[in-house]
Motif scaffolding. Structure first.
Motif, short mmCIF file in Angstrom:
data_model
loop_
_atom_site.label_atom_id
_atom_site.label_comp_id
_atom_site.label_asym_id
_atom_site.label_seq_id
_atom_site.Cartn_x
_atom_site.Cartn_y
_atom_site.Cartn_z
N MET A 116 0.84 -1.19 0.00
CA MET A 116 0.00 0.00 0.00
C MET A 116 0.88 1.26 0.00
O MET A 116 1.90 1.32 0.68
CB MET A 116 -0.89 0.00 1.25
N VAL A 117 0.45 2.24 -0.76
CA VAL A 117 1.10 3.55 -0.76
C VAL A 117 0.04 4.55 -0.32
O VAL A 117 -1.09 4.50 -0.81
CB VAL A 117 1.57 3.96 -2.17
N LYS A 166 -4.61 10.76 3.95
CA LYS A 166 -4.89 9.35 4.27
C LYS A 166 -5.52 8.60 3.10
O LYS A 166 -6.09 7.52 3.29
CB LYS A 166 -5.80 9.23 5.51
N GLU A 167 -5.43 9.18 1.90
CA GLU A 167 -5.88 8.42 0.73
C GLU A 167 -4.77 7.47 0.29
O GLU A 167 -3.58 7.80 0.40
CB GLU A 167 -6.30 9.35 -0.40
N ALA A 168 -5.16 6.28 -0.19
CA ALA A 168 -4.16 5.25 -0.43
C ALA A 168 -4.44 4.43 -1.69
O ALA A 168 -5.56 4.45 -2.22
CB ALA A 168 -4.10 4.31 0.78
N VAL A 169 -3.39 3.73 -2.14
CA VAL A 169 -3.51 2.78 -3.25
C VAL A 169 -3.00 1.43 -2.75
O VAL A 169 -1.92 1.36 -2.15
CB VAL A 169 -2.62 3.20 -4.45
N VAL A 170 -3.74 0.39 -3.01
CA VAL A 170 -3.27 -0.96 -2.73
C VAL A 170 -2.68 -1.50 -4.03
O VAL A 170 -3.30 -1.39 -5.10
CB VAL A 170 -4.42 -1.88 -2.25
N ARG A 212 -5.74 -9.48 5.97
CA ARG A 212 -4.56 -8.77 6.45
C ARG A 212 -4.43 -7.40 5.76
O ARG A 212 -4.12 -6.40 6.38
CB ARG A 212 -3.31 -9.62 6.18
N ILE A 213 -4.70 -7.39 4.44
CA ILE A 213 -4.62 -6.12 3.70
C ILE A 213 -5.65 -5.13 4.24
O ILE A 213 -5.34 -3.96 4.47
CB ILE A 213 -4.82 -6.36 2.18
N ALA A 214 -6.86 -5.61 4.48
CA ALA A 214 -7.91 -4.72 4.99
C ALA A 214 -7.52 -4.15 6.35
O ALA A 214 -7.75 -2.97 6.63
CB ALA A 214 -9.23 -5.49 5.09
N GLU A 215 -6.86 -4.97 7.19
CA GLU A 215 -6.41 -4.47 8.51
C GLU A 215 -5.40 -3.34 8.35
O GLU A 215 -5.43 -2.35 9.06
CB GLU A 215 -5.78 -5.61 9.32
N LYS A 250 -8.34 4.50 -2.64
CA LYS A 250 -8.91 5.03 -3.89
C LYS A 250 -8.78 4.02 -5.04
O LYS A 250 -9.61 3.98 -5.93
CB LYS A 250 -8.17 6.32 -4.31
N HIS A 251 -7.69 3.27 -5.05
CA HIS A 251 -7.42 2.35 -6.16
C HIS A 251 -6.87 1.03 -5.62
O HIS A 251 -6.11 1.02 -4.66
CB HIS A 251 -6.37 2.92 -7.13
N VAL A 252 -7.25 -0.05 -6.29
CA VAL A 252 -6.67 -1.37 -6.03
C VAL A 252 -6.04 -1.77 -7.37
O VAL A 252 -6.74 -2.20 -8.29
CB VAL A 252 -7.73 -2.38 -5.58
#
Ligand SMILES: [Zn+2]
Length: 178
Positions: A1-2, A8-12, A21-24, A32-34
């Motif tokens: 994740m970045v 606090k907006e992020a990209v997975v 685990r990713i959701a945690e 915003k993006h996966v």
């Protein structure tokens, strides 16, 4: 994740497995993006589950979506920008490891999936790999980036463009070929 520390907006990037685990890890962020560098299961297998848990639009190259029968909210091409907070993640088309492999660049951070890893390129024993195209992509799109660019491969340790110009097997092959 970045993530953008301010908004606090992020990209997975490349959710292959472990959606819980990713959701945690995304708990305090607004995703915003996966985004997937390519369509192989270990890079894209959990994208829909991650989206279901944390939101965000799934994104993948159209070529890999078609080839591996994976749908996404957005199909990426070279030069696209995925915006999050104060940043934009730039899409670089680097085909070879798969028909539509991509790298993602945020500032001087580069996420290379299976296109480039420290000292080497991604696995070359898979059926869809076009090695000449992959080598061309590494040489023409990645190694010309500024040498302090930090590379985060999909597997193995981080490296830099400067280090790869000196140690990558692709460069070594060319050197030997004269
Ligand atoms: Zn792969």
């Amino acid at each position: 994740m970045v993530a953008c520390a301010r908004t606090k907006e992020a990209v997975v990037i490349d959710p292959g497995a472990d959606p819980t685990r990713i959701a945690e890890q995304c708990l305090e962020y607004s995703v915003k993006h996966v985004a997937c560098t390519h369509g192989h299961r270990n890079h894209a297998g959990a994208k829909d589950e991650v989206k279901a848990r944390v939101g965000g639009a799934t994104a993948l190259s159209f070529l890999d979506a078609k080839h591996y029968l994976r749908s996404a909210d957005r199909y990426l091409v070279d030069g696209d920008r995925l915006e999050f907070g104060d940043f934009a993640m730039e899409v670089i088309f680097t085909p070879g490891h798969s028909p539509g492999s991509l790298c993602f660049k945020v500032g001087n951070h580069l996420f290379t999936g299976d296109t480039l890893r420290a000292g080497d390129i991604g696995p070359t024993d898979l059926p869809d790999i076009d090695l000449p195209r992959q080598v061309t992509a590494v040489l023409s799109k990645l190694l010309p980036l500024p040498e302090n660019t930090v590379i985060y491969p999909g597997h193995g340790p981080t490296t830099t463009v400067g280090q790869e110009r000196r140690q990558n097997v692709v460069v070594e092959m060319l050197r030997r070929a004269g």
